[in-house]
Design a protein around this motif. Sequence first.
Motif, mmCIF file in Angstrom:
data_model
loop_
_atom_site.group_PDB
_atom_site.id
_atom_site.type_symbol
_atom_site.label_atom_id
_atom_site.label_comp_id
_atom_site.label_asym_id
_atom_site.label_seq_id
_atom_site.Cartn_x
_atom_site.Cartn_y
_atom_site.Cartn_z
ATOM 1 N N PRO A 225 1.243 -0.584 -0.129
ATOM 2 C CA PRO A 225 0.273 0.079 -0.087
ATOM 3 C C PRO A 225 0.562 1.645 -0.172
ATOM 4 N N PHE A 226 0.364 2.319 0.192
ATOM 5 C CA PHE A 226 1.171 4.051 0.205
ATOM 6 C C PHE A 226 1.408 4.068 1.318
ATOM 7 N N PRO A 227 2.950 4.396 1.449
ATOM 8 C CA PRO A 227 3.116 4.893 2.862
ATOM 9 C C PRO A 227 1.963 5.363 3.563
ATOM 10 N N THR A 228 1.805 5.498 4.571
ATOM 11 C CA THR A 228 1.080 5.932 5.966
ATOM 12 C C THR A 228 1.564 7.764 5.781
ATOM 13 N N SER A 229 1.521 8.317 5.735
ATOM 14 C CA SER A 229 1.566 9.806 5.649
ATOM 15 C C SER A 229 2.355 10.190 7.342
ATOM 16 N N SER A 230 2.733 11.283 7.445
ATOM 17 C CA SER A 230 3.414 11.669 8.743
ATOM 18 C C SER A 230 2.838 12.519 8.781
ATOM 19 N N SER A 231 2.696 13.300 8.654
ATOM 20 C CA SER A 231 1.707 15.315 8.373
ATOM 21 C C SER A 231 0.742 15.013 9.051
ATOM 22 N N ASN A 232 -0.117 16.238 10.576
ATOM 23 C CA ASN A 232 -1.057 16.024 10.455
ATOM 24 C C ASN A 232 -1.593 16.824 10.247
ATOM 25 N N GLN A 233 -1.265 17.893 9.211
ATOM 26 C CA GLN A 233 -2.367 18.438 8.811
ATOM 27 C C GLN A 233 -2.831 18.179 7.557
ATOM 28 N N VAL A 234 -2.258 16.881 6.699
ATOM 29 C CA VAL A 234 -3.200 16.256 5.662
ATOM 30 C C VAL A 234 -4.905 16.335 5.553
ATOM 31 N N ASP A 235 -5.901 16.296 5.047
ATOM 32 C CA ASP A 235 -7.086 16.209 4.758
ATOM 33 C C ASP A 235 -7.113 14.588 4.847
ATOM 34 N N GLU A 236 -7.751 14.389 6.082
ATOM 35 C CA GLU A 236 -7.847 12.066 5.711
ATOM 36 C C GLU A 236 -8.588 12.338 4.258
ATOM 37 N N THR A 237 -9.499 12.412 4.062
ATOM 38 C CA THR A 237 -10.213 11.943 2.819
ATOM 39 C C THR A 237 -9.648 12.538 1.469
ATOM 40 N N SER A 238 -9.542 13.840 1.314
ATOM 41 C CA SER A 238 -8.803 14.057 -0.076
ATOM 42 C C SER A 238 -7.426 12.731 -0.121
ATOM 43 N N ALA A 239 -6.306 11.834 1.065
ATOM 44 C CA ALA A 239 -5.668 11.987 1.305
ATOM 45 C C ALA A 239 -6.332 10.124 0.879
ATOM 46 N N VAL A 240 -7.184 9.844 1.249
ATOM 47 C CA VAL A 240 -8.134 8.385 0.694
ATOM 48 C C VAL A 240 -8.411 8.957 -0.901
ATOM 49 N N LEU A 241 -9.251 9.878 -1.757
ATOM 50 C CA LEU A 241 -9.933 9.851 -2.803
ATOM 51 C C LEU A 241 -8.201 10.469 -3.680
ATOM 52 N N ALA A 242 -7.747 10.526 -3.511
ATOM 53 C CA ALA A 242 -6.323 10.069 -4.039
ATOM 54 C C ALA A 242 -6.015 9.360 -4.228
ATOM 55 N N LYS A 243 -5.642 8.217 -3.582
ATOM 56 C CA LYS A 243 -4.993 6.752 -3.293
ATOM 57 C C LYS A 243 -5.631 5.876 -4.167
ATOM 58 N N LYS A 244 -7.178 6.304 -3.832
ATOM 59 C CA LYS A 244 -8.625 5.860 -4.711
ATOM 60 C C LYS A 244 -8.561 5.917 -6.472
ATOM 61 N N CYS A 245 -8.072 6.615 -6.413
ATOM 62 C CA CYS A 245 -7.576 7.389 -7.648
ATOM 63 C C CYS A 245 -6.809 6.498 -8.550
ATOM 64 N N ALA A 246 -5.642 6.798 -7.845
ATOM 65 C CA ALA A 246 -3.977 5.462 -8.035
ATOM 66 C C ALA A 246 -4.416 4.335 -8.295
ATOM 67 N N ARG A 247 -4.893 3.801 -7.516
ATOM 68 C CA ARG A 247 -4.826 2.812 -7.722
ATOM 69 C C ARG A 247 -6.182 2.136 -8.956
ATOM 70 N N GLY A 248 -7.069 3.170 -8.987
ATOM 71 C CA GLY A 248 -7.890 3.306 -10.420
ATOM 72 C C GLY A 248 -6.898 3.076 -11.515
ATOM 73 N N ALA A 249 -5.976 3.822 -11.224
ATOM 74 C CA ALA A 249 -5.401 4.149 -12.739
ATOM 75 C C ALA A 249 -4.520 2.792 -12.808
ATOM 76 N N PHE A 250 -3.548 2.409 -11.465
ATOM 77 C CA PHE A 250 -2.927 1.005 -11.772
ATOM 78 C C PHE A 250 -3.694 -0.432 -12.069
ATOM 79 N N HIS A 251 -4.773 -0.470 -11.862
ATOM 80 C CA HIS A 251 -5.608 -1.584 -11.838
ATOM 81 C C HIS A 251 -5.687 -1.385 -13.980
ATOM 82 N N LYS A 252 -6.160 -1.007 -14.180
ATOM 83 C CA LYS A 252 -6.231 -0.373 -15.651
ATOM 84 C C LYS A 252 -4.735 -0.096 -16.599
#
Length: 849
Positions: A225-252
């Motif tokens: 999986p993606f490495p866990t973020s060490s920043s406390n300022q990251v928006d959690e939902t935005s990070a999850v969406l980014a991972k989901k989009c990247a995984r989808g592109a990788f699958h295809k």
Amino acid sequence: MEDFCFYSTIGIEGFVVGPSHPLPSEYLKKDEDLSSSPSTGKTDTTESCTFTSWEILGTIKDTPEDFVVREVLPRKFTIPGISSQDNERLRVAHIPDRVPSQDFTHNHAVPTSSTSPNRTVTDAAPGRLEPNILDATTTKPLNESKVPDATSISNLDIIQDYLRTVAGDDHEKAVALQEALQRLQDCAMNQMLTAATTAAAPTLENKEELSSNMNKHEQELWIPPFPTSSSNQVDETSAVLAKKCARGAFHKAVRLEYPCLQTESGVWGKIESKSNDNKHRKDDVQKSKFEEHGIRVFIDNSFNALAPFLSHPKEDMIKLLAFRNRGFEGARGSNGSTARHAPKGSGPEDNNWILSDPTCAALRLRSDLSKDDRRRLHQLVATKNKYFDTTTTQIHDNDSDSSEHASVLVVRWQRHALMRGLSKQKRKRQDVEESSSGELDGKFCNLLCVMKKYQKEHLTAMQKLTQILKCRQTDIGSAGIKDLQAVTYQFITLRNMKRKRVDKANDQHLSRYGITLDLFYNVDFVLSTGLLEGNKFEIILRDLKQVRVDKPDTSFPAKESIIDCDWDHLRAMTERVRTNGFINFYGEQRVGAPGLVSVVGNRTFDIGRAMLQKDYLKAIHLLMEGTSTRESKDVQKVRQAWKDSNGDTSETLKAFQGSDIMPREKAVLRGLHRFPDNPLEALRSLNHNMRLFYVNAYQSYLWNLAASKRIALHGNQVALGDLYFESANDDRSMVKVVHSTEELATVGISQVVLPLPGFNVQYPENEVGWFYKEILDRDGIKFEKNEIPESTAKGSYRHLVVFPKDMCLEEIKGQKDCAKISFQLPKGCYATMLLREIMLTTATRPAQA
């Protein structure tokens, strides 16, 4: 008395508190008509008597308006932006008589695209993949609709970028992962070529031998999986969406770059240790909403059985898998054109273009294949992908010095599958447009509304909604199935849908099908089956009469005379049910019409029983033979065509003459036409819920039989060995058994439950438990966990006796022999079974049929 249809034929017999006099099922039956279902054993039908029966005759559902059903939502579902009083009022589904023209969408604050961090559009060029799309720790908002375009970034680039991201700073690890992907592809090719060298398609033993030569780690690869973020300022939902989009592109990208491989996502480190307990697995899914997901890459050998039939297995198998992996995009060429066809009168030498046609996959066949081999090949392709169409054509053999011709199997997407794929792409574009407008932004992106149906079957209504709203069936959430012969009001949710689209459908299309949508609110939940508290009913009973019975000892059966219904008697019967409840039988809407098969035809539980017996061809015959009542002439014509042609699918399909009647039967016929030797695959032409409906009908029939037996043995008293729910939550894990006389005093009849048979239920530890076993043994049915869904069931529990709420009986002024009764029942309970208890119904009479 052959015109009487007794409810005992669908397992329904007995009452919570019955009369002391004989019932119609006893004094009207001839000896040869007596049912094998349990008898109350309370009366002597040979005794001479004349009496006024408790039974009440009447007409139910004379018009749809006489039977009104309103759904009640649980209190846990609240509509934001309105008062608690309005929330309470709106829990009951209704549509006001006069609907104001303004939008009913609530006025709570909805984030716009400029304020919502999850919906802000990036400045990237359309179709380009932002460099930081693979950076899970980025705080830059992501437009999830961005997908990589072939002209801007290659599949290999996407794979390399993804692997570099998951590997972190470890460049050697990223390179090793990519080399492992290539080794896995090479291994898949070796398996394919090994299968091609066999004299016939690989058997199960061949496949096991091939697999045994390789350990598990050589057949799959885990991408971390993606490495866990060490920043406390990251928006959690935005990070999850980014991972989901990247995984989808990788699958295809993996499926297009390595056609022999398939991918699936899963919670890292938990996939191999999945719990067998479904409840725990659901809990794990909920807890892992934001947990890290890895990707499992594995060999796809689903089409390897085709390899022995091909003259060029390596090239053509790769071509087929690539065509499949491109999906519906593979049905169109680079210029957007659909499949080409050779002109009329052209010969094999004019067909060689098909080998390079991107809108199909052309598989070159061995020259020594027989007609039976080619037929088998067509069936293999259809079994592996039900959306493929196959044809055989001739081409000039360029590999031969002579002028010989070679046979080619051409694989294309079916037309209806292609249209569905194009509609799906259009819906995605609509969703992107609606999202960018800000109307669906934020948390409350689902539309809750009330659907009114007028004499419309639930499944038919859902099909019409998906067609007119141009959405998927999974986009429409509903909590339950409502009656056909009625006016029903129920809640539905429309996922990510714009109010404007629904208004247009209302104005132009829905009303002509007896469907209306109204009272719209944006909510953050989606409805699914069972997510309701219950239903409110308003029912008008017409032509109410009573029965006077004259049965001298020299005459059998008895003689009846019809007299006016006494209002005090009707009120007393209603109060009897209010005080004692009613047996929670499944109604004929679920199990089928009461009566002998020779009279009413096949019932739904007959079809379910055949499926559980794994006799799928019999199930299809029962479905096609159908019922003997309430069918139009067009339906009867189709059934007669099936009978006259001895089950010929082509002749029976012609009898439809393009009409839209009998959608289930038509779907199964088309499936049987395609899979003549595989009736199970033909049945799978029905959607999953419809197939399980037949299985559930048999479970319901057996539950009815057991409930009749339980009431006959112990009445409305709790007995040793009974099952019961200790709390009001109906938690199946809290089912207990009455083991001692001390428990008898602490358990009420409303807590007693009976199981719907299955592989994961407990049976009563008394005579009723043995009764279940006897019926299942008689029918030759075993519920086993590892069976296919069409031949097994998990099982559940259902209350034996139910008490209605808010019951009210009113006399309708100015209308003789009419009454209105209203009440509320818990979910899954049948109003017709409450009316049966009030009216003491044991048979449908000729005038009622």
